[in-house]
Enzyme design. Structure first.
Site, PDB file in Angstrom:
ATOM      1  CG  ASP A 337      -2.172   0.846   0.989  1.00 18.60           C
ATOM      2  OD1 ASP A 337      -2.147   1.682   0.052  1.00 18.60           O
ATOM      3  OD2 ASP A 337      -3.156   0.709   1.734  1.00 18.60           O
ATOM      4  CD  GLU A 537      -6.335   5.911   2.641  1.00 16.88           C
ATOM      5  OE1 GLU A 537      -5.336   5.625   3.298  1.00 16.88           O
ATOM      6  OE2 GLU A 537      -6.296   6.070   1.398  1.00 16.88           O
TER       7      GLU A 537
HETATM    8  C1  BGC Z   1      -5.150   2.982   0.369  1.00 19.29           C
HETATM    9  C2  BGC Z   1      -5.410   1.903  -0.627  1.00 19.29           C
HETATM   10  C3  BGC Z   1      -5.319   2.435  -2.012  1.00 19.29           C
HETATM   11  C4  BGC Z   1      -4.006   3.154  -2.214  1.00 19.29           C
HETATM   12  C5  BGC Z   1      -3.826   3.763  -3.577  1.00 19.29           C
HETATM   13  C6  BGC Z   1      -3.914   3.747   0.049  1.00 19.29           C
HETATM   14  O1  BGC Z   1      -3.743   4.790   0.931  1.00 19.29           O
HETATM   15  O2  BGC Z   1      -5.037   2.413   1.653  1.00 19.29           O
HETATM   16  O3  BGC Z   1      -6.670   1.338  -0.386  1.00 19.29           O
HETATM   17  O4  BGC Z   1      -5.464   1.393  -2.926  1.00 19.29           O
HETATM   18  O5  BGC Z   1      -3.887   4.176  -1.266  1.00 19.29           O
HETATM   19  O6  BGC Z   1      -4.548   4.917  -3.740  1.00 19.29           O
HETATM   20  C1  BGC Z   2      -2.907  10.983  -2.263  1.00 13.87           C
HETATM   21  C2  BGC Z   2      -3.964  10.089  -2.863  1.00 13.87           C
HETATM   22  C3  BGC Z   2      -3.752   8.675  -2.454  1.00 13.87           C
HETATM   23  C4  BGC Z   2      -3.689   8.610  -0.976  1.00 13.87           C
HETATM   24  C5  BGC Z   2      -3.402   7.237  -0.513  1.00 13.87           C
HETATM   25  C6  BGC Z   2      -2.876  10.812  -0.798  1.00 13.87           C
HETATM   26  O1  BGC Z   2      -1.855  11.561  -0.225  1.00 13.87           O
HETATM   27  O2  BGC Z   2      -3.136  12.317  -2.614  1.00 13.87           O
HETATM   28  O3  BGC Z   2      -3.883  10.170  -4.238  1.00 13.87           O
HETATM   29  O4  BGC Z   2      -4.728   7.817  -2.950  1.00 13.87           O
HETATM   30  O5  BGC Z   2      -2.685   9.479  -0.461  1.00 13.87           O
HETATM   31  O6  BGC Z   2      -3.245   7.213   0.868  1.00 13.87           O
END
Ligand code: BGC
Ligand code: BGC
Length: 856
Positions: A337, A537
């Site tokens: 991740d 998140e």
């Molecule tokens: C998330 C994932 C996601 C990834 C890519 C991560 O922060 O936990 O679920 O697939 O970002 O955007």
């Molecule tokens: C980014 C997102 C990403 C995410 C994952 C962010 O900082 O801007 O594009 O999906 O992190 O955790």
């Protein structure tokens, strides 16, 4: 190796008889050319076999595929192999980088678009896919012709793309309890994704959430592992096709079951936190989605940010290698991740041999890819990572690429579905999304059977979610957080009001939209649509499940309508069950609508009775603000049980007098610091003057009317001195990282005061203020801020002496600050002349009553 294999078989068989563990096959397949668990394999695998079954995976090992992979690998250099294991992000690579390095894959994170253009068209997406693909197969610089692949978070439809069909988030889909519908939704998602030239989807999320305060609860289908297991199989089949039919055919994408494992079970519902479940519970509850998804052949698994008993999953060899790969028999690849490897003990974003050694096959490393690539190559050369482990990872990646036909398919621009704009948000796709919306609605209360409503009446539609497609879609919607979207960002989509209005029009009624509930002609009934602001998140983590703690704006709206004798139907938008006893009491009918997505109009079909309610609670509904309650608990006393959901004929079960007494225990009675020597996470320090701003990154700065420097109070540089020259309003401001909402409502429960130590170096010519800003919910979304004048307190202090000032948080609440969404917890500002130093800024528990500035 062989010895290990036999030991596994024997151990597993014995255990299957003794412990009743379901084992579907006794022959051990050596899936890897060079297995990594050679050393000490017997012990851990034997242990794993006691709990984890060997899965009967429908996609079998194919010798022709293995031979092809061996053939490709035979001429690969170490550099080419490591490049397969690196996954950068589109905002951080150029086509030339791809030509030079030949990354095995790349991603677009939430809110990342081709050319940084939010309104990029499907053609723009395909053009980017094509150019990066062509650069990957161009061997002029890296000597490699292996095609790259693009992964994206299509987690409720192809949600990064303007105009795509957005399905209800998983929590709403869980309420439908309809696995066949899941497969259809996933197949549609695959087609919309393929229309943009993308190969791979980071879904389904199979978290089984225990504590609904977690910000990702809405990404979970259910608290019931059985539903998650079944859905995982349906979604993976829908995305990838069935093993014996059109597996990874022209209309299918690679899927990812995520986040392995235990993401939904962290202590306190803390995002990226620690899961302390027993190994049996880890399997029985948190791993069921992997049983479902891997059995039907999911080709990738994403490692989770969380820890299990203190050890981060990205570095967990036992779970990634011994359990997932060796014991369960998963032969696809494990993708990391977002910089998750950087959180492993001893690692950082550009250095983590531990993760590879533990079994991670692809690093998701959005921006630090170059150093990580170099470090990893050196670590192999120095022997910190074995060549066998690299070969195993690359074999897994290439195996999936061969299975997906990537070596034989035409380039992205020339694939059957690419660039077919008609697929994005196609009518027939939206019809399926509407069906999902209708089936996802759960009716919690229906006093005197007020629903279904008669559409020929005069209907007032109120609440700030009524005509707000962004709000009804939640996080992971065009942008990562799902914020900053307007209805214009959803061409083809509909708001909840749109549906009410059009049905009312058809039936000779009248629907009037009035967000604040004001009206000229008294309506027959009011539909109030309100709920949580979007989040993703950790930004959605909450201390309690209280809806609108502090300001109760929406409750006031419901009560205002009720007081005028108007029956009220509440439609509640949320990513989780919440403690809404007061709102339930103030409603005649109450519908949990979750996060329906782009097809809000379908809500009206059920409210007006074109179809009865079908949705059943996928999560138990809490009886108190911090209740952690799940089906299967020994003591199970939710307000409404798992599986609850009224139909029109059912009698109501809720009274109008549910307890509204807020009984919460705060998790921490420790002071929470904002400035304690250093600026404390998640806060960052900024200086503002007029419309100029700068992020503090040095010990002295001057911008406009404010000069800043670090000074010493007790130890070096533990205080901050600011001087205002009086030419315009200027401020020193602590703000949350990226200006995201932070839930500090626990500080209210703690009866905390905002306290700080201050030293006045000068006279004060005009007010000095302490301010706060929040991203509010309800009608003040994004706009709550206040400033409290502390000049008289300051002037009462002797000059050049340190003193403490404390402010009762109630003063900020009274001024409209919503503590569930704080963005700026402390801002010291003035438009006049003043020179001050501050230190030790914190929320101090149990100090509100005695505060210097009190509002009780
Ligand atoms: C998330 C994932 C996601 C990834 C890519 C991560 O922060 O936990 O679920 O697939 O970002 O955007
Ligand atoms: C980014 C997102 C990403 C995410 C994952 C962010 O900082 O801007 O594009 O999906 O992190 O955790």
């Amino acid at each position: 190796m062989r010895k290990t294999t036999l030991a596994n078989v024997v151990a597993s068989t014995v255990l299957s008889l003794a412990g009743g563990v379901l084992l579907t096959g006794c022959s051990f397949e050596d899936n890897t050319a060079a297995s990594v668990s050679e050393k000490n394999a017997t012990a851990p695998s034997t242990k794993a076999a006691q709990i984890w079954p060997k899965l009967d995976i429908e996609v079998k090992r194919d010798e022709a595929v293995e031979a092809k992979v061996s053939d490709i690998m035979s001429s690969m250099t170490l550099e080419q192999k490591v490049a397969q294991m690196i996954q950068p992000e589109i905002r951080n690579i150029s086509v030339e980088d791809m030509r030079k390095y030949g990354f095995g894959s790349y991603l677009n994170g939430g809110g990342a678009f081709p050319n940084n253009d939010k309104h990029a068209t499907p053609d723009d997406w395909v053009a980017l896919a094509e150019s990066l693909y062509q650069a990957s197969v161009d061997d002029s610089l890296d000597g490699s012709t292996i095609p790259t692949m693009w992964g994206t978070d299509a987690v409720h439809g192809h949600n990064n793309v303007i105009g795509a069909t957005l399905f209800p988030h998983n929590i709403g889909l869980g309420a439908t309890n309809n696995p066949a519908l899941m497969e259809e939704i996933a197949h549609i998602t695959a087609k919309e994704v393929m229309a943009t030239g993308i190969d791979w989807v980071f879904a389904p999320t199979v978290a089984v959430v225990r504590d609904d305060r977690w910000g990702r609860t809405y990404e979970s289908y259910s608290e019931d592992p059985a539903i998650v297991r079944e859905y995982a199989a349906s979604v993976v089949r829908g995305l990838q096709g069935a093993a014996d039919k059109d597996f990874l055919g022209d209309q299918r994408v690679i899927s990812t079951v995520k986040h392995f494992v235990g993401d939904g079970g962290t202590v306190g519902g803390d995002d990226q936190g620690d899961n302390i479940a027993s190994e049996q519970a880890l399997f029985d509850i948190h791993a069921q989605g992997y049983v479902g998804g891997l059995t039907v052949g999911a080709q990738s698994v994403m490692a989770s940010f969380n820890s299990w008993n203190g050890e981060k999953l990205h570095g967990h060899k036992y779970l990634l290698t011994d359990v997932l790969k060796d014991q369960m028999g998963f032969d696809g690849f494990v993708v990391g991740d977002w910089n998750g490897h950087g959180q492993v003990k001893g690692c950082n974003n550009n250095d983590c041999a531990q993760a590879i050694n533990a079994g991670l096959d692809i690093f998701m490393v959005p921006s630090d890819w170059k150093v990580l690539y170099d470090t990893t190559i050196s670590q192999v050369k120095e022997g910190a990572i074995s060549m066998a482990r690299i070969d195993d990872a690359v074999r897994r990646i290439l195996r999936v690429k061969v299975r997906a036909g990537l070596f034989d398919k035409p380039s992205p621009a020339n694939r059957p579905l690419s660039g077919d704009r008609s697929l994005i948000g196609k009518d027939s796709h939206r019809e399926v999304a509407k069906q999902a919306v209708r089936e996802s609605l759960v009716l919690l209360k229906n006093k005197d059977k007020i629903l279904p409503l008669d559409a020929s009446k005069r209907i007032l539609v109120a609440g700030d979610a009524a005509d707000n497609i962004g709000k009804q879609s939640g996080g992971w919607t065009i942008t990562w957080q799902g914020t900053n979207n307007t209805n214009e960002d959803f061409p083809g989509g509909t708001s909840i009001f749109d549906g009410i209005q059009s049905l009312a029009e058809q039936q000779g009624g009248e629907a009037v939209l009035s967000i604040d509930g004001e009206f000229e002609t008294k309506p027959d009934v009011a539909i109030v649509v309100f709920g949580e602001e979007p989040y993703a998140e950790g930004h959605g983590d909450r201390e309690t499940l209280i809806y609108q703690h502090g300001s109760k704006r929406d409750l006031a709206l419901l009560k205002k309508l009720k007081a005028q004798g108007i029956p009220v139907v509440s439609v509640f938008i949320s990513g989780r069950p919440m403690w809404v006893n007061a709102e339930l009491n103030a409603s005649d009918a109450f519908v949990a609508a979750w996060l329906p997505g782009s097809e809000g109009a379908a809500v009206a079909d059920v409210i007006f009775g074109k179809q009865d309610f079908k949705g059943k609670l996928p999560f138990s509904w809490p009886a108190s603000p911090q209740q952690i309650v799940n089906i299967g608990d020994e003591e199970y006393a939710p307000l409404l049980p798992y599986g609850f959901g009224l139909t029109f004929d059912d009698n109501d079960v809720l009274s109008d007098t549910l307890s509204t007494k807020v009984e919460v225990s705060s998790e921490s009675q420790e002071p929470m610091s904002i400035l304690k020597g250093a600026v404390q996470a998640p806060w960052e320090l900024w200086l503002y003057s007029g419309d100029k701003s700068l992020s503090v990154n040095a010990s002295t700065h001057t911008i406009g009317a404010i000069s800043y420097r670090t000074v010493d109070k007790e130890v070096q540089e533990d205080a901050r001195k600011v001087s205002f020259d009086g030419s315009e309003f200027a401020a020193m401001r602590f703000a949350s990282k990226s200006f995201f909402r932070e839930d500090l409502s626990a500080q209210l429960l703690n009866n905390a005061a905002l306290t700080f130590i201050v030293n006045r170096h000068s006279d004060i010519s005009s007010p000095v203020t302490i301010g706060m800003n929040c991203e509010g919910e309800g009608d003040v979304a994004g706009s709550c801020s206040t400033q409290i004048d502390i000049s008289s307190k300051l002037m009462a202090m002797p000059i050049d002496t340190w003193s403490t000032i404390s402010i009762d948080l109630q003063c900020f609440v009274d001024a409209g600050i919503d503590f569930t969404g704080l963005v700026v917890p402390f801002e010291l500002g003035s438009a006049g002349k003043a020179s001050l130093s501050v230190a030790d800024i914190q929320f101090t528990p149990e100090s509100a009553k005695e505060a210097d500035i009190s509002c009780q």
